[in-house]
Structure formats: structure tokens, C-alpha cells
Design an enzyme around this catalytic site. Structure first.
Site, PDB file in Angstrom:
ATOM      1  N   SER A 165      87.050   1.883 -37.058  1.00 25.31           N
ATOM      2  CA  SER A 165      86.728   2.226 -38.444  1.00 25.31           C
ATOM      3  C   SER A 165      85.476   1.470 -38.865  1.00 25.31           C
ATOM      4  CB  SER A 165      87.888   1.846 -39.371  1.00 25.31           C
ATOM      5  OG  SER A 165      87.401   1.708 -40.696  1.00 25.31           O
TER       6      SER A 165
ATOM      7  N   GLY B  36      90.407   8.180 -57.031  1.00 27.91           N
ATOM      8  CA  GLY B  36      90.891   9.481 -57.503  1.00 27.91           C
ATOM      9  C   GLY B  36      90.193  10.651 -56.841  1.00 27.91           C
ATOM     10  N   LEU B  37      89.440  10.389 -55.790  1.00 30.97           N
ATOM     11  CA  LEU B  37      88.741  11.473 -55.086  1.00 30.97           C
ATOM     12  C   LEU B  37      89.419  11.794 -53.760  1.00 30.97           C
ATOM     13  CD1 LEU B  37      85.079  10.360 -55.839  1.00 30.97           C
ATOM     14  CD2 LEU B  37      86.422  12.103 -57.001  1.00 30.97           C
ATOM     15  N   SER B  38      90.558  11.181 -53.544  1.00 32.84           N
ATOM     16  CA  SER B  38      91.428  11.481 -52.419  1.00 32.84           C
ATOM     17  C   SER B  38      90.827  11.209 -51.049  1.00 32.84           C
ATOM     18  CB  SER B  38      91.893  12.934 -52.513  1.00 32.84           C
ATOM     19  OG  SER B  38      93.137  13.003 -51.926  1.00 32.84           O
TER      20      SER B  38
ATOM     21  N   SER C 161      92.242   9.307 -48.982  1.00 33.21           N
ATOM     22  CA  SER C 161      93.356   9.232 -48.018  1.00 33.21           C
ATOM     23  C   SER C 161      93.667  10.604 -47.434  1.00 33.21           C
ATOM     24  CB  SER C 161      94.603   8.629 -48.664  1.00 33.21           C
ATOM     25  OG  SER C 161      95.059   9.419 -49.732  1.00 33.21           O
TER      26      SER C 161
ATOM     27  N   ASP D   9      95.891  17.595 -52.478  1.00 30.37           N
ATOM     28  CA  ASP D   9      94.756  16.906 -51.848  1.00 30.37           C
ATOM     29  C   ASP D   9      94.581  17.314 -50.390  1.00 30.37           C
ATOM     30  OD1 ASP D   9      94.833  15.667 -54.262  1.00 30.37           O
ATOM     31  OD2 ASP D   9      95.523  13.731 -53.506  1.00 30.37           O
TER      32      ASP D   9
ATOM     33  N   TYR E 183     102.682   5.425 -60.054  1.00 34.21           N
ATOM     34  CA  TYR E 183     102.731   6.836 -59.665  1.00 34.21           C
ATOM     35  C   TYR E 183     104.167   7.226 -59.308  1.00 34.21           C
ATOM     36  CZ  TYR E 183     101.182  11.124 -57.343  1.00 34.21           C
ATOM     37  OH  TYR E 183     100.992  12.437 -56.979  1.00 34.21           O
TER      38      TYR E 183
HETATM   39  P1  ADP Z   1      92.402   7.606 -52.705  1.00 32.33           P
HETATM   40  O1  ADP Z   1      92.603   7.882 -54.156  1.00 32.33           O
HETATM   41  O2  ADP Z   1      90.948   7.395 -52.398  1.00 32.33           O
HETATM   42  O3  ADP Z   1      93.059   8.611 -51.831  1.00 32.33           O
HETATM   43  P2  ADP Z   1      94.407   5.874 -51.583  1.00 32.33           P
HETATM   44  O4  ADP Z   1      94.821   4.503 -51.955  1.00 32.33           O
HETATM   45  O5  ADP Z   1      95.387   6.972 -51.642  1.00 32.33           O
HETATM   46  O6  ADP Z   1      93.102   6.203 -52.444  1.00 32.33           O
HETATM   47  O7  ADP Z   1      93.864   5.848 -50.090  1.00 32.33           O
HETATM   48  C1  ADP Z   1      92.895   4.920 -49.691  1.00 32.33           C
HETATM   49  C2  ADP Z   1      93.180   4.473 -48.284  1.00 32.33           C
HETATM   50  O8  ADP Z   1      92.797   5.522 -47.363  1.00 32.33           O
HETATM   51  C3  ADP Z   1      92.329   3.283 -47.870  1.00 32.33           C
HETATM   52  O9  ADP Z   1      92.941   2.073 -48.245  1.00 32.33           O
HETATM   53  C4  ADP Z   1      92.281   3.456 -46.365  1.00 32.33           C
HETATM   54  O10 ADP Z   1      93.474   3.017 -45.779  1.00 32.33           O
HETATM   55  C5  ADP Z   1      92.215   4.962 -46.216  1.00 32.33           C
HETATM   56  N1  ADP Z   1      90.803   5.388 -46.127  1.00 32.33           N
HETATM   57  C6  ADP Z   1      90.095   6.075 -47.039  1.00 32.33           C
HETATM   58  N2  ADP Z   1      88.809   6.273 -46.636  1.00 32.33           N
HETATM   59  C7  ADP Z   1      88.717   5.684 -45.439  1.00 32.33           C
HETATM   60  C8  ADP Z   1      87.649   5.501 -44.499  1.00 32.33           C
HETATM   61  N3  ADP Z   1      86.416   5.957 -44.735  1.00 32.33           N
HETATM   62  N4  ADP Z   1      87.925   4.858 -43.355  1.00 32.33           N
HETATM   63  C9  ADP Z   1      89.153   4.384 -43.089  1.00 32.33           C
HETATM   64  N5  ADP Z   1      90.191   4.498 -43.946  1.00 32.33           N
HETATM   65  C10 ADP Z   1      89.975   5.136 -45.104  1.00 32.33           C
HETATM   66 MG    MG Z   2      95.168   9.042 -51.862  1.00 32.85          MG
END
Ligand code: ADP
Ligand code: MG
Length: 386
Positions: free
Chosen positions: A70, A125-127, A129, A173, A222
């Protein structure tokens, strides 16, 4: 995805694995125009995939291992597909979750090695994950030579997020990241999982207004909302809030605790706003779209109670600009981003004005940027370009 970013990730891949990657998978993040906190009660949502993504450059492996670096977490992880210890460290958890969900559904998996890198702000909030899950899922589809349609890919990602990560999210999402169409919003019925694409009218731009505030307890808050919705659904004696109308709710007002009444009121009114919004989109009626967005924010703030001072401030400042049709908090809430609909051609002035007004009042710098619509997860071969 621009070539400079591909080249940067490619160089990192070569550094780690001493070879060229075979392919790239790109999965987008998303905005949701309207329909917030409706997905887990089988309601309507209206997401648009954006030009921010999680990308994986990879090559298949034949030894039953997955090895991933990563870039954003500067961390390397390698495991056998058949056996691994559950790790609670952020991005690795998502990788394991997808391996588990695919294996549990009986898909025969083969390994791969890759580099993952994204440019979706995390937890805003742009998802990010869901984009990560869909990118990993698609990488397995390609490396293992299996066929999974977009809806099933989204369901596998959802299973990973719900049952492995432990977050009770809806399917929006994952589905928009798996099957978006450029220049269109996806009107998704979370009850049937049917969806249709609605063209985005010209003359409107989408601006993300990141308050740069994050609330640590977003996940537990949530899940609390999720439980409240389950409870009020039970009290109303329906299978989901989708089946309840405002008059059903009013008829039960005296027996439903006030807080649960407000939660249900938000969901029921928000579902109706989504359908009105789609109607306005089809009529190129930007003023009605803006009005509905503002009503959505008020409902999230007052009835669902997932806003914050920072979100309310940035939404108000956006609406002070005459080029703004409307604005609302977006995503789980409590911090993170809001979305503004702005007249095309006026984006830069809008960004400057809201940026400095927010900085003056909140004492911290926000981050505002334009997002454009994008297509769902896609892939292309890299080796042939060498
Ligand atoms: P979001 O609202 O952005 O979905 P979440 O808390 O649901 O926030 O998810 C964020 C998690 O997703 C991060 O902590 C990480 O574990 C993973 N993640 C998101 N983007 C990346 C990335 N570019 N590389 C590795 N993991 C990522
Ligand atoms: Mg998420």
C-alpha cells in the site's frame, strides 16, 4: 486516471516486484446527490461515481499467495489465500475481508501481487473503502479468471464490509463503484437492487467541500442509527421503512419515542426527495434540485442529527453564494464533506469565497475541489504498452 499517476505507481511496483505489472484496475469513489441514510432501510439513493479512485497495478501469481504494497500506508502485506490470521489494521482488513467473502461464496481464488494507491480522501464520505473493496474484488476476478457480474461483486464487497469489517452499511457505495456510467447518476432502489441511470443536466458542477474535521466515533454512531432504524421499523410493524408513509408514522406518533419518530421522519421524507430530485433532473430544473438538496441537509441536521457545526457552517457559507443551487452534508456525517451544486463556470470564484469565509469563521482551512462523473471499475492491460 492520468498517465503520470500510472507511471508513478508502476515505478513503485517495479521497485517492489522487479518486473512489470500485467494490468491495472481502477475503482472510483462516489458522491451521493441525495438519499442519505436511506440505503439500509431499503430506500432510494442517487450516487454518481467520481474521478477519484483506488487503483491496483498487479500481476497474477500461481503459488497461492497474495502480496500487496500500500503506497498510502507505506506497508507491505503477504499471505497465503488458504490461511491467514485476522488483522485489525486498516487496509489489510479489507483485503482479508474480500478474500474471505469470495472464498465463503465458493469462488476458487488464485493469487496476485500488486501495488494499491488511491486519491480519495479517507473517511471523508467519498467511500474510499468501497472503492478499495471493489478494486481488490476485480483484481481477484482477473487473476483467478472467474466471472462475477457487477451486482454480485458489490454484494461480495458488502459482505466483506458488514461481516468481516463489522460495519452495517448499505449497498450503494459498492454498487456505484462496480457499475457507474459517466455523466449519469444511478437511481438505485435498495429494496430490489434495481437501478437506472439518470443523465446529469448540463450547467451544474459538483463541488466537494471537505470541512477537514473528522469524528472518531463515526462508525459507532453509524451503527447506533442503524439500530434506531431497526427499532422504529419494528414498532411500525413493517419490513422496512420503505413500506411506511408519513401518515403511517404520524398515526403511531404517541407510541413511538420522539427520537425514533424523528429518525423515521428523515428516512421517509428523504426517499420522497430522491424521487422528486430525479424528476427535477429530467426537467433540467436546477433550482428545484438545489431546494431539495437544502431540505435534505435540514432533515439530516434536525431529524437524523448526524450533522456538525463545521458541516452546518460550510453549507450555510455555500448557500450565501448566488451561484450555489444548494448544499448538504454527505456520507455518514458528524464531520467530513458536504456537497454543493454550483452553476457551471462559477466554480473557481465559489471555491475561493467559501474557502476564505470558512477559514475566517472556523479557524481551519477547508479543502474544496470539483469532482467530475466517472465510469465504474475498469481495467486495462499494461504490458502491451511497454
Ligand atoms: P470512507 O468514508 O472513505 O469509506 P472508511 O473509514 O469507511 O472511510 O474507510 C477508510 C479505510 O479504507 C481506510 O482506513 C483504509 O483502511 C481503507 N482505504 C481507503 N483508501 C485506501 C487506499 N488508497 N489504500 C489503502 N487503503 C485504503
Ligand atoms: Mg467507507
Amino acid at each position: 486516471m492520468d498517465q503520470a499517476r500510472i507511471n508513478t505507481i508502476r515505478a513503485i511496483y517495479k521497485q517492489h516486484f522487479k518486473e512489470e505489472p500485467a494490468s491495472i484496475v481502477v475503482a472510483p469513489g462516489r458522491i451521493n446527490l441525495i438519499g442519505e441514510h436511506t440505503d439500509y432501510s431499503e430506500g432510494f439513493v442517487l450516487p454518481v461515481a467520481i474521478d477519484r479512485d483506488v487503483a491496483i497495478l498487479f500481476s497474477p501469481r500461481q503459488d497461492g499467495f497474495v502480496a500487496v504494497y500500500s503506497v498510502d500506508f507505506d506497508e507491505f502485506y503477504q499471505t497465503q489465500l488458504s490461511h491467514f490470521e485476522k488483522q485489525k489494521t486498516s487496509w489489510i482488513d479489507y483485503l482479508q475481508g474480500i478474500i474471505w467473502a469470495l472464498s465463503d461464496d465458493g469462488y476458487p481464488l488464485k493469487g496476485w501481487q500488486g501495488v494499491v494507491s488511491g486519491n480519495i480522501p479517507i473517511g471523508a464520505g467519498l467511500s474510499s473503502s468501497a472503492a478499495l473493496e471493489i478494486a481488490i474484488g476485480k483484481t481477484f476476478i482477473l487473476s483467478s479468471n472467474i466471472s462475477i457480474d457487477p451486482t454480485n461483486l458489490a454484494l461480495i464487497a458488502l459482505k466483506a464490509e458488514r461481516d468481516w469489517i463489522g460495519l452495517n452499511v448499505g449497498i450503494m457505495d459498492q454498487l456505484i463503484s462496480a457499475d457507474a456510467k459517466t455523466n449519469h447518476a444511478m437511481l438505485l432502489d435498495c429494496k430490489t437492487l434495481n437501478y437506472e441511470f439518470v443523465p446529469i443536466p448540463e450547467n451544474v458542477s459538483f463541488i466537494i467541500m471537505d470541512t477537514t474535521t473528522r469524528r472518531e466515533l463515526t462508525h459507532s454512531a453509524y451503527n447506533t442509527r442503524h439500530k434506531e432504524i431497526q427499532e422504529v421499523t419494528r414498532l411500525l410493524n413493517v419490513n422496512s421503512l420503505r413500506e411506511a408513509s408519513q401518515s403511517d408514522l404520524d398515526a403511531m406518533q404517541t407510541v413511538i419515542p420522539e427520537i425514533l419518530y424523528k429518525r423515521a421522519k428523515h428516512v421517509i421524507s428523504e426517499n420522497s426527495r430522491v424521487l422528486q430530485f430525479v424528476h427535477a433532473m429530467r426537467n433540467h430544473d436546477l433550482l428545484s434540485m438545489g431546494k431539495l438538496i437544502n431540505e435534505s441537509h435540514a432533515s439530516l441536521r434536525d431529524d437524523y442529527e448526524v450533522s456538525s457545526d463545521a458541516l452546518n457552517l460550510i453549507v450555510d457559507l455555500a448557500n450565501n453564494q448566488s451561484c450555489c443551487f444548494g448544499a448538504r452534508l454527505m456520507g455518514a456525517g458528524f464531520g467530513g464533506c458536504a456537497l454543493a451544486l454550483v452553476s457551471q463556470g462559477e466554480e473557481l470564484g465559489f471555491i475561493q469565497e467559501v474557502h476564505s469565509a470558512y477559514q475566517d469563521e472556523a479557524g481551519i482551512a477547508p479543502c474544496l475541489f470539483i469532482v467530475k462523473s466517472a465510469t465504474g471499475v475498469h481495467t486495462h492491460n499494461l504490458k502491451k504498452n511497454n
